[in-house]
Design a protein around this motif. Sequence first.
Motif: not given
Length: 206
Positions: A43-49, A72-77
């Motif tokens: 699926f696509d992330d609209p923000a592209g992140a 993800r490029g960083a941990p998800l809080a």
Amino acid sequence: MALLHRAELRPTKLELLVGWLPGRPWFAGEAGAPVTRVAAYRFDDPAGAVGMETLLVRAGEGPVLQVPLTYRGAPLAGADRFLVGTVEHSVLGRRWVYDAAGDPVYPPALAAAVLADAGQAEEYFEVDGVRQVREPSMTLSGSRTDRALPAGPVDEVVDGDPTLIRAGGVELALVRRPVPADHSAAGRLVGAWSGQDGPVLLAFAG
């Protein structure tokens, strides 16, 4: 659209799942056995992140399991419960891999596929400035309804088969061990891949 990179992952996604899958309540197969890929969709992330990829896999000779992941490029809080692990990507660096059921970018994307037949993201590589599209390994078919799509954070995840994801007033059921698509829900997502006898149920709306 999903831009892919010709890159090495250490460990690979499948290697990461060898240790993670046996701890899930919906796991079936041989604990510790190699995990093999059957098919996948994105699926696509609209923000592209955030990358969103759903893997259809087997552990040893076990049944097909559906495993949606986010990258993800960083941990998800606040999402330690859903962390599958980390991988080193030769292009993007360290990536944190999560069970997508607990990632806020995933429910709207899944709901769009289930309730609005949004389909899967087209996958492509950029080679010397030229876009090369990769053929999908499976097909998806959703429903067309007038139901609203969820917005905002995930309210609750009940792990099991199906895994229930409640977000924005919508309850989505993610089928972890896909079954023949005979479910009669008004909103549902079915899929098929080469060698499969017929479409299987992947998700539905409650």
